[in-house]
Design a protein around this motif. Structure first.
Motif, PDB file in Angstrom:
ATOM      1  N   PHE A 127      44.196 -42.902  43.952  1.00  0.00           N
ATOM      2  CA  PHE A 127      43.899 -43.001  42.521  1.00  0.00           C
ATOM      3  C   PHE A 127      44.232 -44.397  42.015  1.00  0.00           C
ATOM      4  CE2 PHE A 127      45.329 -41.884  38.014  1.00  0.00           C
ATOM      5  CZ  PHE A 127      44.051 -41.997  37.510  1.00  0.00           C
ATOM      6  N   ASN A 128      45.367 -44.929  42.438  1.00  0.00           N
ATOM      7  CA  ASN A 128      45.739 -46.292  42.052  1.00  0.00           C
ATOM      8  C   ASN A 128      44.684 -47.287  42.520  1.00  0.00           C
ATOM      9  OD1 ASN A 128      48.198 -45.332  41.028  1.00  0.00           O
ATOM     10  ND2 ASN A 128      49.182 -45.512  43.017  1.00  0.00           N
ATOM     11  N   LEU A 129      44.247 -47.135  43.755  1.00  0.00           N
ATOM     12  CA  LEU A 129      43.250 -48.041  44.309  1.00  0.00           C
ATOM     13  C   LEU A 129      41.930 -47.916  43.570  1.00  0.00           C
ATOM     14  CD1 LEU A 129      42.283 -50.030  46.451  1.00  0.00           C
ATOM     15  CD2 LEU A 129      41.904 -48.091  47.994  1.00  0.00           C
ATOM     16  N   ALA A 130      41.534 -46.690  43.252  1.00  0.00           N
ATOM     17  CA  ALA A 130      40.246 -46.448  42.596  1.00  0.00           C
ATOM     18  C   ALA A 130      40.132 -47.206  41.283  1.00  0.00           C
ATOM     19  CB  ALA A 130      40.049 -44.957  42.359  1.00  0.00           C
ATOM     20  N   GLN A 131      41.238 -47.375  40.586  1.00  0.00           N
ATOM     21  CA  GLN A 131      41.203 -48.037  39.287  1.00  0.00           C
ATOM     22  C   GLN A 131      41.180 -49.560  39.395  1.00  0.00           C
ATOM     23  OE1 GLN A 131      43.561 -45.655  36.119  1.00  0.00           O
ATOM     24  NE2 GLN A 131      44.639 -45.280  38.035  1.00  0.00           N
ATOM     25  N   LEU A 132      41.344 -50.067  40.612  1.00  0.00           N
ATOM     26  CA  LEU A 132      41.322 -51.515  40.823  1.00  0.00           C
ATOM     27  C   LEU A 132      40.066 -51.993  41.528  1.00  0.00           C
ATOM     28  CD1 LEU A 132      45.026 -52.117  41.937  1.00  0.00           C
ATOM     29  CD2 LEU A 132      44.025 -52.540  39.690  1.00  0.00           C
ATOM     30  N   VAL A 133      39.320 -51.061  42.114  1.00  0.00           N
ATOM     31  CA  VAL A 133      38.126 -51.419  42.869  1.00  0.00           C
ATOM     32  C   VAL A 133      36.968 -51.708  41.919  1.00  0.00           C
ATOM     33  CG1 VAL A 133      36.376 -50.498  44.433  1.00  0.00           C
ATOM     34  CG2 VAL A 133      38.796 -50.159  44.934  1.00  0.00           C
ATOM     35  N   ASP A 134      36.272 -52.813  42.137  1.00  0.00           N
ATOM     36  CA  ASP A 134      35.164 -53.194  41.265  1.00  0.00           C
ATOM     37  C   ASP A 134      33.860 -52.473  41.618  1.00  0.00           C
ATOM     38  OD1 ASP A 134      36.694 -54.985  39.768  1.00  0.00           O
ATOM     39  OD2 ASP A 134      36.408 -56.590  41.227  1.00  0.00           O
ATOM     40  N   ALA A 135      33.647 -52.195  42.890  1.00  0.00           N
ATOM     41  CA  ALA A 135      32.394 -51.561  43.316  1.00  0.00           C
ATOM     42  C   ALA A 135      32.318 -50.139  42.781  1.00  0.00           C
ATOM     43  CB  ALA A 135      32.303 -51.555  44.837  1.00  0.00           C
ATOM     44  N   PRO A 136      31.339 -49.818  41.920  1.00  0.00           N
ATOM     45  CA  PRO A 136      31.267 -48.483  41.296  1.00  0.00           C
ATOM     46  C   PRO A 136      31.220 -47.340  42.300  1.00  0.00           C
ATOM     47  CG  PRO A 136      29.776 -49.998  40.199  1.00  0.00           C
ATOM     48  CD  PRO A 136      30.262 -50.698  41.437  1.00  0.00           C
ATOM     49  N   ASP A 137      30.413 -47.485  43.355  1.00  0.00           N
ATOM     50  CA  ASP A 137      30.274 -46.396  44.323  1.00  0.00           C
ATOM     51  C   ASP A 137      31.597 -46.118  45.030  1.00  0.00           C
ATOM     52  OD1 ASP A 137      27.640 -46.104  43.659  1.00  0.00           O
ATOM     53  OD2 ASP A 137      26.858 -47.219  45.376  1.00  0.00           O
ATOM     54  N   GLU A 138      32.300 -47.175  45.420  1.00  0.00           N
ATOM     55  CA  GLU A 138      33.582 -46.985  46.102  1.00  0.00           C
ATOM     56  C   GLU A 138      34.610 -46.395  45.149  1.00  0.00           C
ATOM     57  OE1 GLU A 138      36.907 -49.328  48.815  1.00  0.00           O
ATOM     58  OE2 GLU A 138      35.418 -50.491  47.699  1.00  0.00           O
ATOM     59  N   SER A 139      34.598 -46.856  43.894  1.00  0.00           N
ATOM     60  CA  SER A 139      35.531 -46.328  42.914  1.00  0.00           C
ATOM     61  C   SER A 139      35.329 -44.836  42.716  1.00  0.00           C
ATOM     62  CB  SER A 139      35.369 -47.066  41.581  1.00  0.00           C
ATOM     63  OG  SER A 139      36.245 -46.542  40.608  1.00  0.00           O
ATOM     64  N   LEU A 140      34.063 -44.410  42.596  1.00  0.00           N
ATOM     65  CA  LEU A 140      33.769 -42.985  42.442  1.00  0.00           C
ATOM     66  C   LEU A 140      34.236 -42.191  43.661  1.00  0.00           C
ATOM     67  CD1 LEU A 140      30.176 -42.983  40.877  1.00  0.00           C
ATOM     68  CD2 LEU A 140      32.309 -42.338  39.756  1.00  0.00           C
ATOM     69  N   ARG A 141      33.994 -42.742  44.840  1.00  0.00           N
ATOM     70  CA  ARG A 141      34.401 -42.050  46.065  1.00  0.00           C
ATOM     71  C   ARG A 141      35.908 -41.873  46.122  1.00  0.00           C
ATOM     72  NH1 ARG A 141      36.343 -43.814  50.615  1.00  0.00           N
ATOM     73  NH2 ARG A 141      35.864 -46.011  50.164  1.00  0.00           N
ATOM     74  N   LEU A 142      36.627 -42.915  45.722  1.00  0.00           N
ATOM     75  CA  LEU A 142      38.086 -42.844  45.751  1.00  0.00           C
ATOM     76  C   LEU A 142      38.618 -41.882  44.686  1.00  0.00           C
ATOM     77  CD1 LEU A 142      38.826 -46.644  46.258  1.00  0.00           C
ATOM     78  CD2 LEU A 142      39.283 -44.823  47.909  1.00  0.00           C
ATOM     79  N   LEU A 143      37.981 -41.872  43.518  1.00  0.00           N
ATOM     80  CA  LEU A 143      38.397 -40.934  42.478  1.00  0.00           C
ATOM     81  C   LEU A 143      38.158 -39.492  42.918  1.00  0.00           C
ATOM     82  CD1 LEU A 143      37.087 -42.802  39.310  1.00  0.00           C
ATOM     83  CD2 LEU A 143      39.480 -42.299  39.827  1.00  0.00           C
ATOM     84  N   GLU A 144      37.039 -39.261  43.575  1.00  0.00           N
ATOM     85  CA  GLU A 144      36.752 -37.919  44.091  1.00  0.00           C
ATOM     86  C   GLU A 144      37.803 -37.512  45.121  1.00  0.00           C
ATOM     87  OE1 GLU A 144      32.838 -38.446  45.582  1.00  0.00           O
ATOM     88  OE2 GLU A 144      31.853 -38.151  43.627  1.00  0.00           O
ATOM     89  N   ALA A 145      38.188 -38.451  45.972  1.00  0.00           N
ATOM     90  CA  ALA A 145      39.208 -38.160  46.984  1.00  0.00           C
ATOM     91  C   ALA A 145      40.547 -37.854  46.328  1.00  0.00           C
ATOM     92  CB  ALA A 145      39.349 -39.348  47.935  1.00  0.00           C
ATOM     93  N   ALA A 146      40.896 -38.621  45.294  1.00  0.00           N
ATOM     94  CA  ALA A 146      42.163 -38.384  44.596  1.00  0.00           C
ATOM     95  C   ALA A 146      42.158 -37.022  43.912  1.00  0.00           C
ATOM     96  CB  ALA A 146      42.407 -39.492  43.576  1.00  0.00           C
ATOM     97  N   ALA A 147      41.018 -36.657  43.332  1.00  0.00           N
ATOM     98  CA  ALA A 147      40.920 -35.348  42.681  1.00  0.00           C
ATOM     99  C   ALA A 147      41.067 -34.228  43.712  1.00  0.00           C
ATOM    100  CB  ALA A 147      39.590 -35.230  41.936  1.00  0.00           C
TER     101      ALA A 147
END
Length: 281
Positions: A127-147
């Motif tokens: 979740f921490n990483l997802a909020q720092l990643v600029d690439a939208p697709d990667e950010s969404l993937r990381l947020l989904e993983a955190a959820a």
């Protein structure tokens, strides 16, 4: 039972295991656990200074979460040591300090590197990483993983991102998921979306349900919004009771019904002829 486990670990000389138990107890509100955290710190310092990166990682977290700002230099020292040793918990703690500028100069780029390394090492910090990643697709993937890992705030942020992409139906699902797990902001979003028909057809019962739950979590706006919907005639008394059942709070439904009934009662007008006041002596 939990503290007993920690005491047994301490008696066996496993101060890192004991520290983890005491920290967990303190996070759950145990006053005794918090006291034991302070006590075990002395032993952890000895281990960390002796070369234990695991002790350093735990110690950094303790200094950051359980001590005041005067302990930030110690937190930074041990977090950096643990991060450089590749300990995921140390990478997470040091990354957090870099993001927030706690005792160090803010460096979000370096923080992202640390969060990524920690996540790859099995730490639940995506979740921490997802909020720092600029690439939208990667950010969404990381947020989904955190959820998926149960990080409730990640579900709410994911819903926000999906909404910005006009993926409203998915966004509403994210808000409901987070709302069901106690996220008040997501409760408000779900309620408003059901009220206005975003991502779904308008559903005043579901809207009032989440406004009721908001109020139960201490947000008075939920009560105000529910009253406005009911007064506008968006749902009848039976539907209000349905919303109360869904919210697990039938009493809130009856209170709302009573409020609406009172508001709809016509003013009582005296039809009796007026009497002159009695003569004053």
């Amino acid at each position: 039972m939990q503290l007993d486990e920690g005491r047994r670990a301490a008696e066996a000389g496993d101060w890192v295991a004991a520290g983890h138990v005491f920290v967990r107890a303190a996070m759950e509100g145990s006053t005794e656990g918090a006291e034991l955290v302070a006590q075990v710190t002395v032993e952890l310092v000895s281990l960390a200074d002796g070369g234990s990166a695991e002790a350093a990682a735990l110690l950094a977290g303790i200094y950051l979460e359980h001590f005041d700002e005067s302990a930030l230099p110690m937190a930074e020292r041990y977090a950096r040591v643990a991060a450089e040793a590749g300990i995921p918990a140390g990478q997470r703690t040091y990354g957090h300090m870099l993001v927030m500028g706690l005792g160090v100069e803010e460096d979000r780029s370096r923080a992202a590197e640390l969060f990524r390394a920690a996540a790859e090492g099995g730490d639940a910090c995506v979740f921490n990483l997802a909020q720092l990643v600029d690439a939208p697709d990667e950010s969404l993937r990381l947020l989904e993983a955190a959820a998926r890992e149960g990080v409730v705030a990640a579900g709410a942020v994911l819903a926000d991102r999906l909404s910005a992409l006009d993926r409203d139906e998915e966004a509403l699902g994210g808000y409901v998921w987070a709302a069901e797990r106690g996220h008040v902001g997501a409760m408000n979003a779900a309620a408003c979306w059901y009220r206005d028909g975003f991502g779904t057809t308008q559903d005043p019962v579901q809207a009032v349900r989440w406004f009721f739950v908001m109020f139960a979590h201490g947000d008075g706006n939920g009560s105000h919004e529910a009253i406005q919907l009911a007064k506008a005639g968006a749902l009848n008394e039976e539907q209000i009771r349905d919303a109360g059942q869904l919210a697990g709070d039938p009493g809130a439904a009856e209170a709302l019904i009573g409020t609406v009934r009172t508001a709809s009662e016509p003013e009582k007008v005296c039809n009796q002829p007026c009497l002159d006041p009695p003569d004053r002596p």
